[in-house]
Design a protein around this motif. Sequence first.
Motif, PDB file in Angstrom:
ATOM      1  N   UNK A  58      16.623   6.558  52.213  1.00 44.93           N
ATOM      2  CA  UNK A  58      15.742   7.272  51.806  1.00 44.93           C
ATOM      3  C   UNK A  58      14.095   7.761  52.430  1.00 44.93           C
ATOM      4  N   UNK A  59      14.025   7.021  53.100  1.00 45.07           N
ATOM      5  CA  UNK A  59      12.606   7.288  53.570  1.00 45.07           C
ATOM      6  C   UNK A  59      13.037   8.101  54.686  1.00 45.07           C
ATOM      7  N   UNK A  60      13.555   7.889  55.446  1.00 43.60           N
ATOM      8  CA  UNK A  60      14.648   8.597  57.047  1.00 43.60           C
ATOM      9  C   UNK A  60      14.765   9.546  56.641  1.00 43.60           C
ATOM     10  N   UNK A  61      15.264   9.918  55.627  1.00 44.42           N
ATOM     11  CA  UNK A  61      16.088  11.164  55.357  1.00 44.42           C
ATOM     12  C   UNK A  61      14.607  12.130  55.011  1.00 44.42           C
ATOM     13  N   UNK A  62      13.578  11.799  53.889  1.00 45.74           N
ATOM     14  CA  UNK A  62      12.550  12.137  54.692  1.00 45.74           C
ATOM     15  C   UNK A  62      11.790  12.618  55.340  1.00 45.74           C
ATOM     16  N   UNK A  63      11.642  11.771  56.128  1.00 39.55           N
ATOM     17  CA  UNK A  63      10.783  11.570  58.105  1.00 39.55           C
ATOM     18  C   UNK A  63      11.431  12.918  58.801  1.00 39.55           C
ATOM     19  N   UNK A  64      12.985  13.548  58.707  1.00 40.18           N
ATOM     20  CA  UNK A  64      14.145  14.490  59.513  1.00 40.18           C
ATOM     21  C   UNK A  64      14.126  15.308  58.992  1.00 40.18           C
ATOM     22  N   UNK A  65      13.503  15.429  57.922  1.00 36.21           N
ATOM     23  CA  UNK A  65      13.508  16.725  56.936  1.00 36.21           C
ATOM     24  C   UNK A  65      12.096  17.800  58.048  1.00 36.21           C
ATOM     25  N   UNK A  66      12.140  19.306  58.343  1.00 32.20           N
ATOM     26  CA  UNK A  66      11.893  20.060  58.570  1.00 32.20           C
ATOM     27  C   UNK A  66      10.185  20.130  58.430  1.00 32.20           C
ATOM     28  N   UNK A  67      10.427  20.191  57.444  1.00 34.85           N
ATOM     29  CA  UNK A  67       9.171  20.575  56.929  1.00 34.85           C
ATOM     30  C   UNK A  67       8.381  18.901  56.946  1.00 34.85           C
ATOM     31  N   UNK A  68       8.619  18.316  56.385  1.00 38.40           N
ATOM     32  CA  UNK A  68       7.918  16.984  56.720  1.00 38.40           C
ATOM     33  C   UNK A  68       6.881  16.384  58.199  1.00 38.40           C
ATOM     34  N   UNK A  69       8.081  17.080  59.085  1.00 34.88           N
ATOM     35  CA  UNK A  69       7.291  17.224  60.452  1.00 34.88           C
ATOM     36  C   UNK A  69       6.611  17.544  60.940  1.00 34.88           C
ATOM     37  N   UNK A  70       6.522  18.953  60.449  1.00 39.90           N
ATOM     38  CA  UNK A  70       5.962  19.826  60.515  1.00 39.90           C
ATOM     39  C   UNK A  70       3.866  19.355  59.730  1.00 39.90           C
ATOM     40  N   UNK A  71       4.522  19.048  58.790  1.00 40.81           N
ATOM     41  CA  UNK A  71       3.041  18.502  58.087  1.00 40.81           C
ATOM     42  C   UNK A  71       2.358  17.298  58.562  1.00 40.81           C
ATOM     43  N   UNK A  72       3.264  16.498  59.275  1.00 33.24           N
ATOM     44  CA  UNK A  72       3.132  15.124  59.981  1.00 33.24           C
ATOM     45  C   UNK A  72       1.848  16.164  61.313  1.00 33.24           C
ATOM     46  N   UNK A  73       2.449  16.517  61.916  1.00 28.40           N
ATOM     47  CA  UNK A  73       2.016  16.966  63.337  1.00 28.40           C
ATOM     48  C   UNK A  73       0.863  17.390  63.518  1.00 28.40           C
ATOM     49  N   UNK A  74       0.585  18.281  62.014  1.00 29.84           N
ATOM     50  CA  UNK A  74      -0.934  18.491  61.179  1.00 29.84           C
ATOM     51  C   UNK A  74      -2.256  17.804  60.859  1.00 29.84           C
ATOM     52  N   UNK A  75      -1.277  16.724  60.024  1.00 27.99           N
ATOM     53  CA  UNK A  75      -1.805  15.542  59.454  1.00 27.99           C
ATOM     54  C   UNK A  75      -2.195  14.966  60.532  1.00 27.99           C
ATOM     55  N   UNK A  76      -1.313  14.281  61.104  1.00 29.19           N
ATOM     56  CA  UNK A  76      -2.093  13.921  62.768  1.00 29.19           C
ATOM     57  C   UNK A  76      -3.168  13.598  63.520  1.00 29.19           C
ATOM     58  N   UNK A  77      -3.422  15.226  63.301  1.00 24.31           N
ATOM     59  CA  UNK A  77      -4.776  15.316  64.038  1.00 24.31           C
ATOM     60  C   UNK A  77      -6.089  15.110  63.134  1.00 24.31           C
ATOM     61  N   UNK A  78      -5.854  14.272  62.218  1.00 24.85           N
ATOM     62  CA  UNK A  78      -7.559  14.126  61.867  1.00 24.85           C
ATOM     63  C   UNK A  78      -7.306  12.340  62.475  1.00 24.85           C
ATOM     64  N   UNK A  79      -6.130  11.895  63.131  1.00 26.02           N
ATOM     65  CA  UNK A  79      -6.913  10.371  63.268  1.00 26.02           C
ATOM     66  C   UNK A  79      -6.967  10.172  64.885  1.00 26.02           C
ATOM     67  N   UNK A  80      -8.042   9.124  64.675  1.00 25.93           N
ATOM     68  CA  UNK A  80      -8.860   8.459  66.031  1.00 25.93           C
ATOM     69  C   UNK A  80      -7.746   7.812  66.934  1.00 25.93           C
ATOM     70  N   UNK A  81      -7.549   8.279  67.902  1.00 20.93           N
ATOM     71  CA  UNK A  81      -5.973   6.822  67.838  1.00 20.93           C
ATOM     72  C   UNK A  81      -4.527   7.063  67.611  1.00 20.93           C
TER      73      UNK A  81
END
Length: 202
Positions: A58-81
């Motif tokens: 179930x977690x992998x299916x969520x990770x594979x969603x296009x909208x999940x990838x878009x969300x993480x691409x933006x959210x990951x910018x809020x981290x250092x390293x």
Amino acid sequence: MFIQVIQGRTHDRVELRESLDRWRRELAPHAEGWLGSTCGVTDEGVFVALARFESREAARRNDARHEQGQWWAETSKLFEGEVAFHDCTDVELVSGGGSDQAGFVQIIQARIRDREALRDFWTEEDMRAMSAIRPDVLGGVFCVHPDGGCTTAIYFTTEEAAREGERKEMPPEMQARMEEEMQYYEGEPTFYDLREPWLYSP
């Protein structure tokens, strides 16, 4: 149950909270098998999250969603390293698991010396004895990392109640049992205090 533990250092906890709130509003309704998430940022800026799913699939299916990838691409910018991910299929619930009623969550990470020996701890009998002394403890989860580490999340009513409970003297038999448990870990544990936990449920 499957739990993905996520952690990294953030430079903007406010925007990160907003991003997670948006995930809950917009993406969570279509995340099949998602059971809830416990998240927060320590005073030192370390973000820790435990995302619960019915299964790894179930977690992998969520990770594979296009909208999940878009969300993480933006959210990951809020981290250092780098952001660390631990995929945990070996999960134990403590007193039924976590609680969205918690006002304070403490995350404990350590290395495991003997996983099989640890299965004899955190039993229902143990938790009944603990609850009688520590009513501030609402429950918890214990997650084993694939590399031999582990993450434990303990949910408390409030931080004030948790600190008061820490000062209580344990009965000798309970103290001895806790000391026995610690021998099955390696080194000193690391603690992450989530004083304002972000708790999400479907």
